[in-house]
Design an enzyme around this catalytic site. Structure first.
Site, PDB file in Angstrom:
ATOM      1  N   ASP A  23      14.254  62.652 -22.615  1.00  0.00           N
ATOM      2  CA  ASP A  23      13.190  63.338 -23.351  1.00  0.00           C
ATOM      3  C   ASP A  23      12.500  62.415 -24.352  1.00  0.00           C
ATOM      4  O   ASP A  23      13.011  61.359 -24.715  1.00  0.00           O
ATOM      5  CB  ASP A  23      13.772  64.533 -24.117  1.00  0.00           C
ATOM      6  CG  ASP A  23      14.079  65.717 -23.212  1.00  0.00           C
ATOM      7  OD1 ASP A  23      14.005  65.564 -21.977  1.00  0.00           O
ATOM      8  OD2 ASP A  23      14.392  66.796 -23.750  1.00  0.00           O
ATOM      9  N   HIS A  31      17.792  60.709 -24.304  1.00  0.00           N
ATOM     10  CA  HIS A  31      16.472  60.479 -24.893  1.00  0.00           C
ATOM     11  C   HIS A  31      15.997  59.055 -24.618  1.00  0.00           C
ATOM     12  O   HIS A  31      16.799  58.116 -24.623  1.00  0.00           O
ATOM     13  CB  HIS A  31      16.499  60.756 -26.393  1.00  0.00           C
ATOM     14  CG  HIS A  31      16.721  62.207 -26.704  1.00  0.00           C
ATOM     15  ND1 HIS A  31      17.971  62.797 -26.632  1.00  0.00           N
ATOM     16  CD2 HIS A  31      15.849  63.195 -27.037  1.00  0.00           C
ATOM     17  CE1 HIS A  31      17.859  64.091 -26.914  1.00  0.00           C
ATOM     18  NE2 HIS A  31      16.588  64.354 -27.167  1.00  0.00           N
TER      19      HIS A  31
END
Length: 270
Positions: free
Chosen positions: A81, A226
């Site tokens: 993400d 991430h």
């Protein structure tokens, strides 16, 4: 009741009306759904589709959020993400290319503007792109038109750079309500969350991330990592990634993109 009491009562009524109006404009009570947070700890979300209840009289009583695959295939999906950035995302891409692994990147419009070349590299190297909205904010706290704009603008940027129309979305923080779901559904997209979250963005070491993933991950899981953000704390993610990949490959697992894992379209055809 004296004048002072009347005046206080009047102020209280005005304050209540202002508060109610603000709530209706920005976060309608009939759409309230608690933030999902750690989905792997939610017993309702241990199936391939998590069913979240809603009290809305205008929308379905439940709606699906894909969190994992329930088949017995030894497949795992890595998702990243908040990218792309020009610091951590290229390092992650280098590792994925070296290890011959395809992953899914839920990208932010704000980050795409800063790093269009990295976004194009993600697509060029065969990874799946998903919509993580524009500004990485809690969508429940902004008006409907603003949510729609965040979704459309991120789509526009990705299409201009890659000619791909993203079919999957993931709201920032996993914070959502049925209003957000309805917007995504109206846009023709499906919502994909996760089943394993090692909280890599908090600055955890590679050892902590590896230990957490090995403890929680099984066939069919979607791992949340991430590729940007984290306030300079993703060194652990980059260091942990090669060992995670090799550990599960040695156990006979295959890493796939979430559309492959869930057998749903990753991109829209129109």
């Amino acid at each position: 009741m004296n004048f002072y009491q009347v005046r206080l009562a009047g102020i209280a009524v005005i304050f209540f009306l202002l508060l109610s109006t603000t709530n209706l404009l920005f976060h309608s009570p009939e759409w309230d759904v608690p933030i999902l947070g750690d989905l792997e700890e939610n017993t309702a979300c241990k199936q391939s589709v998590c069913t979240i209840p809603t009290t809305s009289s205008k929308l379905p009583t439940t709606f699906p959020i894909y969190t994992r695959d329930s088949s017995e295939r030894k497949w795992i999906a890595l998702t990243f993400d908040d990218g792309p950035d020009d610091r951590f995302t290229p390092k992650i891409l280098n590792i994925l290319r070296r290890e011959k692994v395809q992953a899914t990147f839920f990208v932010s419009g704000k980050q795409i503007r800063k790093n269009p070349t990295v976004l194009k590299r993600i697509a060029r190297e065969g990874h799946l792109l998903g919509n993580h909205f524009e500004n990485h904010q809690d969508l429940r706290k902004i008006p409907t038109e603003a949510v729609i704009q965040e979704l459309r603008e991120t789509d526009r940027l990705v299409y201009e750079l890659t000619k791909k129309r993203m079919g999957l979305v993931r709201p920032p923080f996993g914070a959502m309500d049925t209003r957000i779901k309805q917007i995504a559904a109206n846009h023709g997209t499906k919502m994909v969350f996760w089943s394993v979250d090692p909280k890599d963005w908090t600055g955890r070491t590679s050892e902590q991330i590896i230990r957490d993933i090995k403890k929680k991950t099984r066939a069919g899981d979607i791992i949340l990592l991430h590729a940007a953000g984290g306030w300079d704390s993703l060194h652990g993610t980059v260091s942990a990634l090669p060992e995670i990949i090799r550990y599960y490959k040695n156990k006979g697992y295959r890493f796939v993109t979430v559309d492959q894992l869930l057998q749903i379209p990753g991109y829209l055809t129109k």
